[in-house]
Write an enzyme that holds these catalytic residues in place. Structure first.
Site, mmCIF file in Angstrom:
data_model
loop_
_atom_site.group_PDB
_atom_site.id
_atom_site.type_symbol
_atom_site.label_atom_id
_atom_site.label_comp_id
_atom_site.label_asym_id
_atom_site.label_seq_id
_atom_site.Cartn_x
_atom_site.Cartn_y
_atom_site.Cartn_z
ATOM 1 N N HIS A 113 0.818 -1.217 0.000
ATOM 2 C CA HIS A 113 0.000 0.000 0.000
ATOM 3 C C HIS A 113 0.854 1.270 0.000
ATOM 4 O O HIS A 113 0.372 2.346 -0.330
ATOM 5 C CB HIS A 113 -0.976 0.010 1.176
ATOM 6 C CG HIS A 113 -0.383 0.324 2.512
ATOM 7 N ND1 HIS A 113 -0.046 -0.631 3.437
ATOM 8 C CD2 HIS A 113 -0.070 1.505 3.090
ATOM 9 C CE1 HIS A 113 0.440 -0.064 4.521
ATOM 10 N NE2 HIS A 113 0.436 1.241 4.336
ATOM 11 N N ASP A 143 -0.097 -7.472 1.494
ATOM 12 C CA ASP A 143 0.358 -6.088 1.597
ATOM 13 C C ASP A 143 1.881 -5.998 1.637
ATOM 14 O O ASP A 143 2.458 -5.236 2.405
ATOM 15 C CB ASP A 143 -0.244 -5.397 2.819
ATOM 16 C CG ASP A 143 -0.090 -3.876 2.751
ATOM 17 O OD1 ASP A 143 0.142 -3.360 1.639
ATOM 18 O OD2 ASP A 143 -0.185 -3.221 3.807
ATOM 19 N N SER A 216 5.009 2.059 8.121
ATOM 20 C CA SER A 216 4.556 0.951 7.285
ATOM 21 C C SER A 216 5.673 0.457 6.385
ATOM 22 O O SER A 216 6.362 1.224 5.730
ATOM 23 C CB SER A 216 3.390 1.389 6.412
ATOM 24 O OG SER A 216 2.230 1.565 7.176
#
Length: 469
Positions: A113, A143, A216
């Site tokens: 993402h 992801d 992330s």
């Protein structure tokens, strides 16, 4: 109520080659270390910041719809201004995240993402040097993504841990929160095997090391300097760290990255079954001794259906691996190469049987969904008002449609809803309210406490255990 505050920033991946930076730390004793400076000095050069310029118009419709508009998560993300994959940050076409080098020749792991829709990917090393990167491949189901920079060989990189972390172990998260590169936080492993409602191929590690937007794709290390997971999501009511973060486990990352590096995409095994949990009520209705395994609610025209698996079967083993639940089945089969013959042990009508099934290749398809206004029907047992499906436009020719559920009766307790189509009870098809009444009376006469009802809801088949006492 606290909800998932979103996929934050970037991910990590494994691989190995020349001079690895995994810290050569002596075995950790019973007492906690005084500090983590030596470990951090060894591994931080392999952690990078990632800045991605995105073309939001280029994001495909499927990714934009990965979180249904108007859903609880959609409203939560919009309330706190948190980025949704495929949804731009207000007033910006740039996303930031983290990543880490998994080989000396420039391969970097991050979250999918983070780089979704990217037209330019920029990597900032720990020493401040900036490199352009190209996308090798991404896997939305976990992801994870793999990118690569062009730089001299023998770059610093880190290794993945071979053993699963224990709950209570010290962990160190390093990343790029809010663009603050090289930020280190410490905590412990809070839990393992977390299901946070994402795709079924992840079995998250929960940590309490502070993790924020921009972390992330960054790595979480153990005190030996090995990567135990990739920071991917947090649980928060404010959009910031509340001490609950989730990592993709190193074992999953290692497998995904290997395929991305070899062929740019991930191939998963598939047999064409839709599964659901075996609840205590369902176990009682099926005369099962426990709730382990996975109940087959529906089948595609795939390998399982062609080779004898039926709706209502409870799959208990894949080869010699005993299944805990449907997610366990999904992860186990996904890791098997298409074309492989596997053995499924299952329970059908409380009798054990075994079937060999040839694994196919997974592909994602969308189920058609429709809503119809119910029409007047006939009252029946369990507080239900029913009408034959053939009398309701769009409901098909099979079963009965629930038009009303009376509060305080077993049907409501069992989870039946207005609009559900009951297609079978205790393995037998029904077409009228009288059929249901007869089957309920029969079950009561046999001193049964529950009946197993097969329903179609929004185009998907499932089973519901309904109390009848």
């Amino acid at each position: 109520m606290a909800l998932f505050s979103a996929m934050m920033g970037a991910a990590l991946a494994p691989v190995g080659t020349k001079r690895a930076l995994a810290a050569e730390v002596d075995a950790v004793g019973a007492t906690a270390p005084i500090g983590f400076a030596e470990v951090i000095e060894r591994v931080r050069p392999a952690v990078v910041g990632i800045r991605v310029k995105t073309d939001q118009r280029g994001l495909d419709v499927e990714r934009r719809q990965s979180i249904p508009p108007g859903s609880l998560l959609d409203r939560f993300f919009k309330q706190f201004g948190v980025q949704i994959p495929g949804d731009p940050l207000p007033g910006s076409d740039v996303t930031v995240g983290s990543g880490f080098l998994v080989s000396g020749d420039g391969y970097i792991v991050t979250n999918e993402h983070v780089i979704a829709g990217g037209i330019e990917i920029e990597v900032t090393m720990d020493d401040g040097k900036v490199h352009s990167a190209k996308l090798i491949g991404g896997d939305p189901q976990t992801d994870l993504a793999l990118i690569r920079i062009s730089a001299p060989d023998d770059l610093p990189y880190v290794r993945f841990a071979e053993a699963e972390p224990r709950i209570g172990e010290w962990v160190l998260a390093i990343g790029n929160p809010f663009g603050l590169g090289g930020t280190v936080t410490a905590g412990i492993v809070s839990a393992r095997g977390r299901d946070i409602g994402e795709e079924p191929y992840n079995d998250f590690i929960q940590i309490d090391a502070p993790v924020n937007k921009g972390n992330s794709g960054g790595p979480t290390f153990n005190v030996r300097g090995e990567v135990i997971g990739v920071n991917t999501a947090i649980y928060s009511s404010s959009g910031g760290s509340m001490g609950v973060a989730f990592d993709v486990p190193a074992e999953t990352v290692r497998s995904v990255v290997r395929q991305l590096r070899e062929k740019g995409h991930v191939t998963r095994g598939w047999v064409g079954v839709y599964l659901q949990e075996v609840t205590p009520g369902i176990a009682d209705a099926l005369n099962l001794k426990n709730t382990r395994g996975a109940l087959v609610a529906q089948l595609d025209e795939g390998p399982a259906a062609r080779q004898g698996v039926e709706a209502g079967d409870v799959i208990t083993f894949v080869n010699d691996h005993e299944l805990k639940n449907p997610r366990d089945f999904a992860r186990t089969v996904a890791a098997i190469a298409p074309g492989t013959v596997i053995n499924l042990r299952l329970l059908r009508n409380a009798q054990e049987m075994s079937l060999d099934v040839t694994v196919g290749e997974h592909s994602r398809t969308a189920n058609a969904r429709s809503e119809e206004q119910p029409e007047p029907g006939e009252k029946s047992a369990l507080g239900l008002t029913l009408a034959p499906a053939r009398s309701i436009s769009g409901a098909g020719d099979e079963g009965v449609v629930i038009l009303d559920v009376k509060p305080g009766r077993g049907a409501l307790d069992g989870g039946l809803q207005v609009g559900d189509i009951i297609v079978a009870v205790s393995g037998r098809g029904i077409s009228t309210a009288a059929d249901l009444n007869s089957m309920v009376d029969e079950a009561r006469a046999r001193a049964k406490r529950t009946i197993l009802v097969r329903i179609k809801r929004a185009g998907t088949m499932s089973f519901v255990a309904v109390p009848i006492t």
